[in-house]
Design an enzyme around this catalytic site. Structure first.
Site, PDB file in Angstrom:
ATOM      1  N   ASP A 198       0.840  -1.201   0.000  1.00  0.00           N
ATOM      2  CA  ASP A 198       0.000   0.000   0.000  1.00  0.00           C
ATOM      3  C   ASP A 198       0.878   1.254   0.000  1.00  0.00           C
ATOM      4  O   ASP A 198       1.993   1.245   0.546  1.00  0.00           O
ATOM      5  CB  ASP A 198      -0.895  -0.022   1.246  1.00  0.00           C
ATOM      6  CG  ASP A 198      -2.059   0.950   1.142  1.00  0.00           C
ATOM      7  OD1 ASP A 198      -2.277   1.536   0.058  1.00  0.00           O
ATOM      8  OD2 ASP A 198      -2.751   1.138   2.157  1.00  0.00           O
ATOM      9  N   ASN A 227     -10.648  -3.235  -6.289  1.00  0.00           N
ATOM     10  CA  ASN A 227      -9.821  -2.305  -7.079  1.00  0.00           C
ATOM     11  C   ASN A 227     -10.420  -1.958  -8.445  1.00  0.00           C
ATOM     12  O   ASN A 227     -10.027  -0.967  -9.062  1.00  0.00           O
ATOM     13  CB  ASN A 227      -8.396  -2.838  -7.263  1.00  0.00           C
ATOM     14  CG  ASN A 227      -7.539  -2.701  -6.020  1.00  0.00           C
ATOM     15  OD1 ASN A 227      -6.605  -3.478  -5.818  1.00  0.00           O
ATOM     16  ND2 ASN A 227      -7.837  -1.729  -5.157  1.00  0.00           N
TER      17      ASN A 227
HETATM   18  C1  FPP Z   1      -1.961   0.124  -3.285  1.00  0.00           C
HETATM   19  O1  FPP Z   1      -1.470   1.427  -3.373  1.00  0.00           O
HETATM   20  C2  FPP Z   1      -1.449  -0.685  -4.362  1.00  0.00           C
HETATM   21  C3  FPP Z   1      -2.219  -1.315  -5.304  1.00  0.00           C
HETATM   22  C4  FPP Z   1      -3.686  -1.238  -5.327  1.00  0.00           C
HETATM   23  C5  FPP Z   1      -1.629  -2.094  -6.383  1.00  0.00           C
HETATM   24  C6  FPP Z   1      -0.334  -2.747  -6.097  1.00  0.00           C
HETATM   25  C7  FPP Z   1       0.317  -2.976  -7.398  1.00  0.00           C
HETATM   26  C8  FPP Z   1       1.640  -2.954  -7.629  1.00  0.00           C
HETATM   27  C9  FPP Z   1       2.646  -2.807  -6.585  1.00  0.00           C
HETATM   28  C10 FPP Z   1       2.156  -3.061  -9.020  1.00  0.00           C
HETATM   29  C11 FPP Z   1       1.732  -4.273  -9.788  1.00  0.00           C
HETATM   30  C12 FPP Z   1       1.980  -5.537  -9.073  1.00  0.00           C
HETATM   31  C13 FPP Z   1       2.730  -6.559  -9.531  1.00  0.00           C
HETATM   32  C14 FPP Z   1       2.808  -7.814  -8.771  1.00  0.00           C
HETATM   33  C15 FPP Z   1       3.503  -6.473 -10.773  1.00  0.00           C
HETATM   34  P1  FPP Z   1      -2.506   2.614  -3.459  1.00  0.00           P
HETATM   35  O2  FPP Z   1      -2.617   3.017  -4.891  1.00  0.00           O
HETATM   36  O3  FPP Z   1      -3.794   2.235  -2.820  1.00  0.00           O
HETATM   37  O4  FPP Z   1      -1.776   3.725  -2.636  1.00  0.00           O
HETATM   38  P2  FPP Z   1      -2.470   4.916  -1.834  1.00  0.00           P
HETATM   39  O5  FPP Z   1      -3.227   4.309  -0.701  1.00  0.00           O
HETATM   40  O6  FPP Z   1      -1.307   5.735  -1.395  1.00  0.00           O
HETATM   41  O7  FPP Z   1      -3.363   5.645  -2.818  1.00  0.00           O
END
Ligand code: FPP
Length: 247
Positions: A17, A65
């Site tokens: 996250d 998501n």
């Molecule tokens: C949460 O950060 C992250 C995600 C919803 C996606 C995670 C994906 C990756 C790390 C990249 C793709 C994965 C792989 C395995 C190649 P957020 O966007 O919710 O962060 P925030 O809470 O700061 O908005």
């Protein structure tokens, strides 16, 4: 391969996250945060293998998501496809098997194609497993498991007079995987967000304020170190564990 030493978690699961906030802090589009997050994924896969962690589960895309803006969802799917295309050779080189949990049948076709190829290319490895949670949510998993369980009861392969948690758990997406020992969540949020709710019943949790793109191999090792210092009692008393730790 020898058993994982007791102080090293056999299975680490991570809620990655903070990508969006990482980007925002730098005045960049959210997708830049996800892009940097992929670099962290690579480092953490390496770190897990180096430390002897046998199973690593990453929460890469939840059933919730899909509610994100369409361009962000599209970018995440492209990143996933790119990651799989680029990383399969490294997984093979490092003898890491790839698995998924979640309703992957609903992912876009190009992603499914890359997933199938990566899973097939790594299917023979047994020492280390990378599990990507994709279109995953614990509640949908329970619904899917209940459906599979009902079918097994109807087919006579499960007897309701003689069932158990273990019998039911075999119908979860994780049916052939061990429960996570350690769950890590980055970015200073203290939630489980529909992730492995049943499997993490006895897991240790480590929450770190570090945003996922900044999460380093050292941060991963520190979380494992924190885990090593905890006493896992599985419902028993501290005294019982000291007198017979293997009960
Ligand atoms: C949460 O950060 C992250 C995600 C919803 C996606 C995670 C994906 C990756 C790390 C990249 C793709 C994965 C792989 C395995 C190649 P957020 O966007 O919710 O962060 P925030 O809470 O700061 O908005």
């Amino acid at each position: 391969m020898p058993d994982t030493p007791a102080h090293v978690p056999s299975h680490v699961a991570i809620i990655m996250d903070g990508n969006g906030r990482w980007a925002k802090l730098r005045g960049l589009p959210r997708i830049e945060g996800h892009r940097r997050g992929v670099e962290t994924v690579r480092n953490v896969i390496d770190a897990a293998k180096e430390l002897g962690v046998r199973y690593l589960t990453l929460y890469a895309f939840s059933v919730e998501n899909w509610k994100r803006p369409q361009d962000e969802v599209g970018a995440l799917m492209s990143l996933l496809e790119y990651f799989l295309k680029r990383e399969t050779a490294t997984l093979v080189k490092n003898k890491i098997r790839l698995r998924t949990i979640g309703r992957t049948q609903d992912l876009p076709e190009p992603v499914r194609r890359q997933l199938d190829a990566a899973i097939a290319a790594t299917a023979q490895f047994t020492e280390h497993t990378l599990v990507l949670a994709l279109n995953y949510g614990s509640r949908t998993e329970v619904v899917d498991a209940a459906r599979a369980y009902a079918a097994a009861v109807a087919a006579g392969t499960v007897n309701l007079n003689n069932d158990s948690w273990e019998t039911f758990a075999r119908h979860l997406y994780t049916g052939d995987l061990p429960d996570p020992d350690l769950v890590i969540r980055t970015s200073g949020e203290y939630r489980v967000s529909n992730f492995l709710l049943l499997q993490a019943a006895y897991a240790e949790f480590v929450f770190t304020p570090v945003l996922w793109p900044d999460f380093s191999k050292t941060d991963f090792a520190a979380a494992v170190e924190t885990y090593a210092k905890r006493e896992r009692r599985f419902g028993r008393t501290s005294e019982q564990l000291k007198s017979a730790p293997c009960l």
